[in-house]
Design a protein around this motif. Structure first.
Motif, PDB file in Angstrom:
ATOM      1  N   PHE A 272       0.844  -1.198   0.000  1.00  0.00           N
ATOM      2  CA  PHE A 272       0.000   0.000   0.000  1.00  0.00           C
ATOM      3  C   PHE A 272       0.886   1.257   0.000  1.00  0.00           C
ATOM      4  CE2 PHE A 272      -3.294   2.940   1.024  1.00  0.00           C
ATOM      5  CZ  PHE A 272      -4.495   2.316   0.723  1.00  0.00           C
ATOM      6  N   VAL A 274       0.888   4.881  -0.464  1.00  0.00           N
ATOM      7  CA  VAL A 274      -0.096   5.968  -0.487  1.00  0.00           C
ATOM      8  C   VAL A 274       0.298   7.037  -1.502  1.00  0.00           C
ATOM      9  CG1 VAL A 274      -1.181   7.815   0.857  1.00  0.00           C
ATOM     10  CG2 VAL A 274      -0.764   5.577   1.905  1.00  0.00           C
ATOM     11  N   HIS A 276      -2.662   9.324  -2.756  1.00  0.00           N
ATOM     12  CA  HIS A 276      -3.701  10.345  -2.693  1.00  0.00           C
ATOM     13  C   HIS A 276      -4.499  10.242  -1.394  1.00  0.00           C
ATOM     14  CE1 HIS A 276      -2.931  10.150  -7.023  1.00  0.00           C
ATOM     15  NE2 HIS A 276      -3.549  11.311  -7.161  1.00  0.00           N
ATOM     16  N   LEU A 277      -4.920  11.368  -0.900  1.00  0.00           N
ATOM     17  CA  LEU A 277      -5.867  11.446   0.210  1.00  0.00           C
ATOM     18  C   LEU A 277      -7.016  12.343  -0.243  1.00  0.00           C
ATOM     19  CD1 LEU A 277      -3.395  12.012   3.200  1.00  0.00           C
ATOM     20  CD2 LEU A 277      -4.463   9.875   2.509  1.00  0.00           C
ATOM     21  N   SER A 280     -14.385  11.435   1.632  1.00  0.00           N
ATOM     22  CA  SER A 280     -15.351  10.399   1.281  1.00  0.00           C
ATOM     23  C   SER A 280     -16.494  10.414   2.280  1.00  0.00           C
ATOM     24  CB  SER A 280     -14.682   9.017   1.268  1.00  0.00           C
ATOM     25  OG  SER A 280     -15.615   7.996   0.967  1.00  0.00           O
ATOM     26  N   ARG A 285     -10.536   9.106   2.506  1.00  0.00           N
ATOM     27  CA  ARG A 285     -10.196   8.015   1.592  1.00  0.00           C
ATOM     28  C   ARG A 285      -8.685   8.045   1.356  1.00  0.00           C
ATOM     29  NH1 ARG A 285     -12.655   4.517  -1.595  1.00  0.00           N
ATOM     30  NH2 ARG A 285     -14.700   5.522  -1.255  1.00  0.00           N
ATOM     31  N   ILE A 286      -8.052   6.912   1.615  1.00  0.00           N
ATOM     32  CA  ILE A 286      -6.609   6.781   1.454  1.00  0.00           C
ATOM     33  C   ILE A 286      -6.381   5.851   0.274  1.00  0.00           C
ATOM     34  CG2 ILE A 286      -4.448   6.188   2.622  1.00  0.00           C
ATOM     35  CD1 ILE A 286      -6.206   6.288   5.274  1.00  0.00           C
ATOM     36  N   SER A 287      -5.724   6.358  -0.766  1.00  0.00           N
ATOM     37  CA  SER A 287      -5.598   5.605  -2.013  1.00  0.00           C
ATOM     38  C   SER A 287      -4.142   5.323  -2.352  1.00  0.00           C
ATOM     39  CB  SER A 287      -6.245   6.372  -3.169  1.00  0.00           C
ATOM     40  OG  SER A 287      -7.609   6.637  -2.904  1.00  0.00           O
ATOM     41  N   CYS A 291      -5.792   8.311  -7.680  1.00  0.00           N
ATOM     42  CA  CYS A 291      -6.882   8.845  -6.864  1.00  0.00           C
ATOM     43  C   CYS A 291      -8.088   7.926  -6.852  1.00  0.00           C
ATOM     44  CB  CYS A 291      -7.272  10.238  -7.379  1.00  0.00           C
ATOM     45  SG  CYS A 291      -8.588  11.026  -6.423  1.00  0.00           S
ATOM     46  N   CYS A 292      -8.400   7.353  -8.003  1.00  0.00           N
ATOM     47  CA  CYS A 292      -9.585   6.493  -8.098  1.00  0.00           C
ATOM     48  C   CYS A 292      -9.194   5.032  -8.337  1.00  0.00           C
ATOM     49  CB  CYS A 292     -10.494   6.977  -9.233  1.00  0.00           C
ATOM     50  SG  CYS A 292     -11.003   8.705  -9.051  1.00  0.00           S
ATOM     51  N   GLN A 295      -7.093   0.103  -5.190  1.00  0.00           N
ATOM     52  CA  GLN A 295      -6.644  -0.109  -3.823  1.00  0.00           C
ATOM     53  C   GLN A 295      -6.832   1.165  -3.006  1.00  0.00           C
ATOM     54  OE1 GLN A 295      -2.530  -1.258  -3.292  1.00  0.00           O
ATOM     55  NE2 GLN A 295      -2.982  -2.367  -1.414  1.00  0.00           N
ATOM     56  N   SER A 296      -7.800   1.127  -2.119  1.00  0.00           N
ATOM     57  CA  SER A 296      -8.050   2.269  -1.244  1.00  0.00           C
ATOM     58  C   SER A 296      -8.779   1.798  -0.005  1.00  0.00           C
ATOM     59  CB  SER A 296      -8.857   3.357  -1.963  1.00  0.00           C
ATOM     60  OG  SER A 296     -10.172   2.898  -2.233  1.00  0.00           O
TER      61      SER A 296
END
Length: 453
Positions: A272, A274, A276-277, A280, A285-287, A291-292, A295-296
């Motif tokens: 994981f 990271v 993007h934050l 949500s 949302r932690i990605s 961003c989309c 895995q988030s």
């Protein structure tokens, strides 16, 4: 020689130890502490129990300085919290000994140079005193010193959440839901985390300790859930040496954590990184990846325990010799670089490894490790003992090793971890280029080394 003034940046455990050694050598210490009182950084983690007992947390020169005050030495085999370290050792050292006259609190160093010399000017440079500029409640101040030991630490320079070393996209905008280091989730910060889904990013002792505390909080407050975000793919690497670790509390931390993971008490997300934050529905949302991306995770809070980095901004006019990756002194970096060799225990070292191209200037303590994660307080005490001896002109004492470090029981050789008593044979004893006893033996036999660095 006795007229030398030594400026020490930081009044934490290693900074105060440095000052004690300076006094013992007949020189004059001046300690500049950015916080309002000594041990300001330790106060941020005073809820944490150290995994080294008192016998490893008290500097010998500091103990000698405390002895005439009637100070009662703690049980050497007991494990203090950060708060107990302050109350029973650091505060008496800072307030009941001659060090109280040397410490200047609320004094944040902003720049260091040589008086009359910019970075590019060489001739006569070594004879010029250091000029230290700092800010206090009265405004800008200037101090001159014959030598400088920077032990300002790294606590207030945490690494960001982003896996590329930069803040994740959206990280700064969502600072209200993010904490760094090791917050007191069961104590002063309990209301913030109780009943919440909390993601913890990192694989070091701070991350493990925080996740253990969250599991305990979950046992007391329903709805509390811990999620472990791991950049790597193998959770077992974070478990440590267990019973093979010569610091029993450190080994127990890893063993306790491993059991909680095995029991399903902690949700684990591996690989994981990271990036993007984002928001949500009122949560975070932690990605990873995009961003989309697929895995988030969604959580109420994020704790970033990804280590620290040194603040080198006020040293820009000094001639430093730093490793470009680890940001540690060039001679020390190969011994602590987690990419190459990770016994967790680094052989004792001092002035020789910590010197720079600026004679009289040294990095010590946690800051000397740059971005490496394996620092122990007792290592810092040995560092400053050697450095102060070097400043005083006692080259024999500066070169001497006066510390034996407990091993973690885990080594990395060529990317493969092994565990066992006497891991890597222990620290090297003589050969400065050797990273461990096995490496030293191999080099003495004419081979390139043991292959672990």
């Amino acid at each position: 020689m006795n007229a030398k003034t030594v400026a020490i940046i930081g009044a934490g455990p290693v900074g105060l130890a440095a000052a004690a050694h300076v006094l013992e050598r007949g020189m004059s210490p001046i300690v500049l502490e950015a916080g309002p009182e000594a041990a300001h950084a330790v106060r941020q983690w005073q809820h944490v129990q150290l995994f080294s007992p008192w016998e490893y947390n008290v500097d010998k020169a500091a103990a000698r300085l405390l002895a005439p005050t009637g100070w009662n030495s703690p049980d050497p085999h007991a494990y203090p919290t950060g708060g107990e370290l302050i109350d029973r050792y650091l505060t008496p050292l800072a307030t009941r000994t001659p060090l109280r006259e040397a410490i200047r609190t609320s004094s944040r160093v902003t720049a260091i140079s040589r008086a009359g010399f910019d970075k590019a000017k060489t001739k006569g440079r070594e004879q010029a005193p250091f000029e230290i500029r700092y800010q206090n409640g009265k405004g800008p101040e200037v101090l001159r010193a014959d030598a400088v030991i920077d032990v300002s630490g790294t606590w207030f320079s945490p690494n960001p959440a982003g896996s590329n070393g930069l803040p994740a996209i959206g990280e700064r905008e969502r600072a209200g839901r993010i904490a760094y280091g090791m917050p007191d989730v069961q104590g002063t910060e309990r209301a913030r985390y109780a009943g919440k889904t909390v993601a913890v990013l990192g694989a070091g002792h701070s991350a493990l300790g925080t996740l253990i505390d969250l599991v305990r909080l979950a046992g007391e407050v329903s709805g509390t859930q811990a999620i472990w975000l791991l950049r790597g793919t193998d959770p077992a690497k974070a478990f440590g040496g267990g019973s093979n670790d010569k610091l029993a509390a450190r080994g127990e931390l890893g063993s306790t954590f491993a059991a909680l993971v095995a029991a399903g008490k902690i949700r684990v997300e591996t690989g994981f990184g990271v990036t993007h934050l984002s928001d949500s529905e009122g949560r975070l949302r932690i990605s990873a990846g995009s961003c989309c991306g697929a895995q988030s995770v969604v959580a109420d809070e994020l704790i970033v325990s990804t280590g620290f980095r040194p603040d080198l901004s006020f040293l820009s006019e000094l001639r430093l010799r730093l490793d470009p990756a680890i940001e540690a002194p060039a001679a020390l970096a190969p011994l602590i670089d987690p990419n190459e060799h990770s016994c967790g225990t680094v052989r004792p070292h001092g002035a020789r490894e910590l010197a720079h191209d600026e004679p009289g200037f040294y990095l010590a303590g946690m800051k000397s490790y740059g971005r490496a994660p394996t620092f122990l307080m007792m290592t810092g005490y040995e560092q400053v003992r050697s450095i102060v001896a070097d400043i005083a002109g006692d080259k024999a004492a500066a070169a001497r090793v006066e510390l034996v470090l407990p091993e973690t029981g885990v080594c990395t050789r060529g990317g493969v971890e092994t565990a066992g008593a006497g891991c890597c044979g222990g620290p090297a004893k003589e050969e400065p280029s050797a990273c461990c006893a096995d490496d030293e033996t191999a080099k003495k036999a004419g081979r390139a080394g043991c292959g672990c660095s």
